[in-house]
Structure formats: structure tokens, C-alpha cells
Design a protein around this motif. Sequence first.
Motif, PDB file in Angstrom:
ATOM      1  N   ALA A  34      45.528  21.061  65.623  1.00  0.00           N
ATOM      2  CA  ALA A  34      44.800  21.388  64.404  1.00  0.00           C
ATOM      3  C   ALA A  34      43.869  20.246  64.021  1.00  0.00           C
ATOM      4  O   ALA A  34      44.017  19.113  64.471  1.00  0.00           O
ATOM      5  CB  ALA A  34      45.780  21.661  63.266  1.00  0.00           C
ATOM      6  N   TRP A  35      42.927  20.592  63.173  1.00  0.00           N
ATOM      7  CA  TRP A  35      42.058  19.611  62.530  1.00  0.00           C
ATOM      8  C   TRP A  35      42.322  19.653  61.024  1.00  0.00           C
ATOM      9  O   TRP A  35      42.389  20.732  60.431  1.00  0.00           O
ATOM     10  CB  TRP A  35      40.592  19.930  62.800  1.00  0.00           C
ATOM     11  CG  TRP A  35      40.175  19.655  64.201  1.00  0.00           C
ATOM     12  CD1 TRP A  35      40.096  20.551  65.226  1.00  0.00           C
ATOM     13  CD2 TRP A  35      39.776  18.393  64.735  1.00  0.00           C
ATOM     14  NE1 TRP A  35      39.682  19.921  66.366  1.00  0.00           N
ATOM     15  CE2 TRP A  35      39.479  18.593  66.101  1.00  0.00           C
ATOM     16  CE3 TRP A  35      39.639  17.111  64.209  1.00  0.00           C
ATOM     17  CZ2 TRP A  35      39.043  17.559  66.940  1.00  0.00           C
ATOM     18  CZ3 TRP A  35      39.225  16.086  65.034  1.00  0.00           C
ATOM     19  CH2 TRP A  35      38.926  16.312  66.379  1.00  0.00           C
ATOM     20  N   TYR A  36      42.463  18.470  60.466  1.00  0.00           N
ATOM     21  CA  TYR A  36      42.575  18.300  59.025  1.00  0.00           C
ATOM     22  C   TYR A  36      41.409  17.430  58.569  1.00  0.00           C
ATOM     23  O   TYR A  36      40.774  16.746  59.379  1.00  0.00           O
ATOM     24  CB  TYR A  36      43.889  17.581  58.662  1.00  0.00           C
ATOM     25  CG  TYR A  36      45.135  18.424  58.788  1.00  0.00           C
ATOM     26  CD1 TYR A  36      45.625  18.802  60.031  1.00  0.00           C
ATOM     27  CD2 TYR A  36      45.829  18.838  57.650  1.00  0.00           C
ATOM     28  CE1 TYR A  36      46.780  19.558  60.136  1.00  0.00           C
ATOM     29  CE2 TYR A  36      46.987  19.594  57.748  1.00  0.00           C
ATOM     30  CZ  TYR A  36      47.455  19.946  58.992  1.00  0.00           C
ATOM     31  OH  TYR A  36      48.601  20.710  59.096  1.00  0.00           O
ATOM     32  N   ARG A  37      41.165  17.413  57.286  1.00  0.00           N
ATOM     33  CA  ARG A  37      40.159  16.504  56.755  1.00  0.00           C
ATOM     34  C   ARG A  37      40.604  15.968  55.402  1.00  0.00           C
ATOM     35  O   ARG A  37      41.358  16.616  54.680  1.00  0.00           O
ATOM     36  CB  ARG A  37      38.791  17.178  56.636  1.00  0.00           C
ATOM     37  CG  ARG A  37      38.698  18.294  55.621  1.00  0.00           C
ATOM     38  CD  ARG A  37      37.334  18.978  55.721  1.00  0.00           C
ATOM     39  NE  ARG A  37      37.179  20.052  54.747  1.00  0.00           N
ATOM     40  CZ  ARG A  37      36.135  20.880  54.726  1.00  0.00           C
ATOM     41  NH1 ARG A  37      35.161  20.747  55.625  1.00  0.00           N
ATOM     42  NH2 ARG A  37      36.056  21.822  53.805  1.00  0.00           N
ATOM     43  N   GLN A  38      40.101  14.787  55.113  1.00  0.00           N
ATOM     44  CA  GLN A  38      40.445  14.137  53.854  1.00  0.00           C
ATOM     45  C   GLN A  38      39.207  13.451  53.292  1.00  0.00           C
ATOM     46  O   GLN A  38      38.663  12.540  53.904  1.00  0.00           O
ATOM     47  CB  GLN A  38      41.562  13.118  54.064  1.00  0.00           C
ATOM     48  CG  GLN A  38      42.105  12.521  52.781  1.00  0.00           C
ATOM     49  CD  GLN A  38      43.383  11.735  53.017  1.00  0.00           C
ATOM     50  OE1 GLN A  38      43.681  11.294  54.124  1.00  0.00           O
ATOM     51  NE2 GLN A  38      44.168  11.561  51.959  1.00  0.00           N
ATOM     52  N   ALA A  39      38.787  13.940  52.148  1.00  0.00           N
ATOM     53  CA  ALA A  39      37.670  13.334  51.428  1.00  0.00           C
ATOM     54  C   ALA A  39      38.216  12.235  50.521  1.00  0.00           C
ATOM     55  O   ALA A  39      39.392  12.230  50.162  1.00  0.00           O
ATOM     56  CB  ALA A  39      36.934  14.390  50.619  1.00  0.00           C
ATOM     57  N   PRO A  40      37.357  11.292  50.112  1.00  0.00           N
ATOM     58  CA  PRO A  40      37.823  10.210  49.235  1.00  0.00           C
ATOM     59  C   PRO A  40      38.462  10.749  47.963  1.00  0.00           C
ATOM     60  O   PRO A  40      37.884  11.618  47.285  1.00  0.00           O
ATOM     61  CB  PRO A  40      36.527   9.446  48.927  1.00  0.00           C
ATOM     62  CG  PRO A  40      35.652   9.709  50.100  1.00  0.00           C
ATOM     63  CD  PRO A  40      35.952  11.123  50.514  1.00  0.00           C
ATOM     64  N   GLY A  41      39.660  10.260  47.663  1.00  0.00           N
ATOM     65  CA  GLY A  41      40.354  10.673  46.454  1.00  0.00           C
ATOM     66  C   GLY A  41      40.999  12.036  46.517  1.00  0.00           C
ATOM     67  O   GLY A  41      41.543  12.512  45.510  1.00  0.00           O
ATOM     68  N   ALA A  42      40.948  12.673  47.676  1.00  0.00           N
ATOM     69  CA  ALA A  42      41.507  14.023  47.810  1.00  0.00           C
ATOM     70  C   ALA A  42      42.679  14.023  48.790  1.00  0.00           C
ATOM     71  O   ALA A  42      42.911  13.045  49.504  1.00  0.00           O
ATOM     72  CB  ALA A  42      40.421  14.993  48.302  1.00  0.00           C
ATOM     73  N   GLU A  43      43.401  15.117  48.797  1.00  0.00           N
ATOM     74  CA  GLU A  43      44.491  15.261  49.747  1.00  0.00           C
ATOM     75  C   GLU A  43      43.949  15.623  51.126  1.00  0.00           C
ATOM     76  O   GLU A  43      42.816  16.085  51.263  1.00  0.00           O
ATOM     77  CB  GLU A  43      45.458  16.345  49.256  1.00  0.00           C
ATOM     78  CG  GLU A  43      46.166  16.003  47.954  1.00  0.00           C
ATOM     79  CD  GLU A  43      47.172  17.071  47.561  1.00  0.00           C
ATOM     80  OE1 GLU A  43      47.956  16.821  46.630  1.00  0.00           O
ATOM     81  OE2 GLU A  43      47.169  18.155  48.179  1.00  0.00           O
TER      82      GLU A  43
END
Length: 114
Positions: A34-43
Motif C-alpha cells: 500500500a501507499w500512505y501519505r502524511q501532510a504536515p500536521g496531519a495523520e
Amino acid sequence: VQLQASGGGLVQAGGSLKLSCAASGNIFSTNVMAWYRQAPGAERDMVAAINGDNVATYADSVKGRFTISRDNAKNTVYLQMNSLKPEDTAVYYCHYLAFSSASWGQGTQVTVSS
């Protein structure tokens, strides 16, 4: 299992990028990548996942724009990202899951400018 992600970068809105994640080590043939992503300040949120039968699932926010695929012979998973939006900006992580074994890649930055 070790995961090596690549392919991130800076792109203008509407552009495309393709991420790759190569797995090595003791890989079970029955796995989900899988691919996940995380933006600044986010889960950290799941973007897309694909199992060994090539059944894929997507987050609603990327449906119709992103495509996940895998090459089992190369133990590699890909994420083709089209029509990129500034809100897609994040660090993207690949993930491997098989039975009780789970691994994360090191993350690759994707930045979409408006």
C-alpha cells in the motif's frame, strides 16, 4: 522486509508523478502492499492498496486520478499519480503487510505547486 521508495518530486498542479517501492528480504507471496501519505500536521492516511490478486482499493480523494499496480516478479509496487492537486502534497510511504509482518518504507516527498 525492507522497502525502498523513490519517484517523489516537485510538480505543477495537473501534472503527473510515478512512485516506486521495491521490497527485499523475506517476502511472503500473500501480501498487501500500500501507499500512505502524511501532510504536515496531519495523520498518515492510506492512499491505495493492492493485494497479491491485484485487487486494489483507493481513498475517495484519489479515485480516478491515482493507479496502484505491482510487479510480483520484481517485488515492486507503483503509484501512478495523475491530475495532481496541491492538496496531494505530502510525504508518501509504502507499506508491506503479510500475516503478522509489517514494514514501512522511508518516505518520499511529493510537492504539488499551484
